[in-house]
Write a protein that holds these residues in place. Structure first.
Motif, short mmCIF file in Angstrom:
data_model
loop_
_atom_site.label_atom_id
_atom_site.label_comp_id
_atom_site.label_asym_id
_atom_site.label_seq_id
_atom_site.Cartn_x
_atom_site.Cartn_y
_atom_site.Cartn_z
N ARG A 40 0.84 -1.20 0.00
CA ARG A 40 0.00 0.00 0.00
C ARG A 40 0.87 1.25 0.00
NH1 ARG A 40 -1.40 3.93 2.70
NH2 ARG A 40 -0.34 3.34 4.59
N GLN A 41 1.92 1.24 0.81
CA GLN A 41 2.83 2.38 0.87
C GLN A 41 3.56 2.56 -0.46
OE1 GLN A 41 5.29 1.63 4.28
NE2 GLN A 41 3.66 2.08 5.74
N ASN A 42 3.95 1.45 -1.09
CA ASN A 42 4.63 1.54 -2.39
C ASN A 42 3.70 2.15 -3.45
OD1 ASN A 42 7.04 0.51 -1.48
ND2 ASN A 42 6.64 -1.57 -2.17
N LEU A 43 2.44 1.75 -3.42
CA LEU A 43 1.49 2.31 -4.38
C LEU A 43 1.27 3.80 -4.14
CD1 LEU A 43 -1.14 -0.56 -4.59
CD2 LEU A 43 0.44 0.19 -6.38
N GLU A 44 1.21 4.18 -2.89
CA GLU A 44 1.07 5.60 -2.55
C GLU A 44 2.30 6.39 -3.02
OE1 GLU A 44 -0.81 9.00 -1.27
OE2 GLU A 44 -1.65 6.98 -1.42
N LEU A 45 3.47 5.83 -2.81
CA LEU A 45 4.70 6.47 -3.25
C LEU A 45 4.74 6.56 -4.78
CD1 LEU A 45 7.40 7.69 -2.37
CD2 LEU A 45 8.36 5.40 -2.43
N LEU A 46 4.28 5.54 -5.46
CA LEU A 46 4.23 5.55 -6.92
C LEU A 46 3.27 6.64 -7.41
CD1 LEU A 46 5.32 4.19 -9.44
CD2 LEU A 46 3.48 2.53 -9.25
N LYS A 47 2.17 6.80 -6.73
CA LYS A 47 1.21 7.85 -7.08
C LYS A 47 1.85 9.22 -6.93
CE LYS A 47 -3.16 9.85 -5.63
NZ LYS A 47 -4.15 9.88 -4.56
N ILE A 48 2.56 9.43 -5.83
CA ILE A 48 3.24 10.71 -5.59
C ILE A 48 4.31 10.93 -6.66
CG2 ILE A 48 4.77 11.95 -4.00
CD1 ILE A 48 3.20 10.49 -1.71
N ALA A 49 5.07 9.87 -6.98
CA ALA A 49 6.11 9.98 -7.99
C ALA A 49 5.52 10.37 -9.35
CB ALA A 49 6.88 8.66 -8.11
N SER A 50 4.37 9.80 -9.70
CA SER A 50 3.76 10.14 -10.98
C SER A 50 3.29 11.59 -10.98
CB SER A 50 2.61 9.20 -11.33
OG SER A 50 1.55 9.34 -10.43
N GLU A 51 2.83 12.09 -9.83
CA GLU A 51 2.43 13.49 -9.73
C GLU A 51 3.64 14.41 -9.87
OE1 GLU A 51 0.35 13.77 -6.01
OE2 GLU A 51 -1.34 12.60 -6.75
N VAL A 52 4.74 14.08 -9.17
CA VAL A 52 5.95 14.90 -9.24
C VAL A 52 6.54 14.88 -10.65
CG1 VAL A 52 8.34 15.08 -8.40
CG2 VAL A 52 6.48 14.68 -6.78
N ALA A 53 6.48 13.74 -11.31
CA ALA A 53 7.02 13.63 -12.67
C ALA A 53 6.12 14.31 -13.70
CB ALA A 53 7.22 12.15 -13.03
N GLY A 54 4.94 14.75 -13.26
CA GLY A 54 4.04 15.49 -14.15
C GLY A 54 3.09 14.63 -14.95
N TYR A 55 2.85 13.40 -14.51
CA TYR A 55 2.00 12.49 -15.27
C TYR A 55 0.72 12.12 -14.51
CZ TYR A 55 5.96 12.04 -18.36
OH TYR A 55 6.98 12.30 -19.23
N SER A 56 0.14 13.09 -13.84
CA SER A 56 -1.15 12.83 -13.19
C SER A 56 -2.09 13.99 -13.51
CB SER A 56 -0.96 12.68 -11.68
OG SER A 56 -0.55 13.91 -11.13
N GLY A 57 -3.33 13.80 -13.20
CA GLY A 57 -4.29 14.86 -13.47
C GLY A 57 -4.69 14.89 -14.93
N ALA A 58 -5.31 15.98 -15.30
CA ALA A 58 -5.83 16.12 -16.67
C ALA A 58 -4.73 16.61 -17.60
CB ALA A 58 -7.00 17.09 -16.67
#
Length: 103
Positions: A40-58
């Motif tokens: 669960r923590q790894n998935l949360e970290l992956l979500k944060i990483a995708s946001e920081v890398a600019g690949y989340s949201g619209a």
């Protein structure tokens, strides 16, 4: 040995076996809970990483050629975050990477 002594020994052995089985089940349950929490923590970290890398949201849909670069960018951010969280684990990964590179 009397019949009563034999029954007492059998009861004691059975109780010991039951206690041992319960302890093993509790240990497995605890290990499973730890494993699931780490995932669960790894998935949360992956979500944060995708946001920081600019690949989340619209944003526009990725083109097929861009997917690999996006995944590599996310992985780089994820790996950097993970090294902050668990530096010992990251050191072991680096050693494995070096071993693979040498082959």
């Amino acid at each position: 040995m009397s019949h009563d002594d034999h029954d007492h020994d059998h009861d004691h052995d059975h109780e010991h076996d039951v206690e041992e089985a319960l302890e093993e089940a509790l240990e497995l349950d605890t290990q499973s809970q730890i494993f699931l929490e780490m995932r669960r923590q790894n998935l949360e970290l992956l979500k944060i990483a995708s946001e920081v890398a600019g690949y989340s949201g619209a944003h526009a849909q990725l083109k097929p050629g861009d997917v690999r670069n996006a995944l590599l960018s996310i992985w780089d951010v994820y790996a950097e975050f993970y090294s902050w969280i668990d530096p010992e684990e990251s050191e072991g990964d680096d050693e494995e990477d070096l071993d693979e590179d040498e082959e």
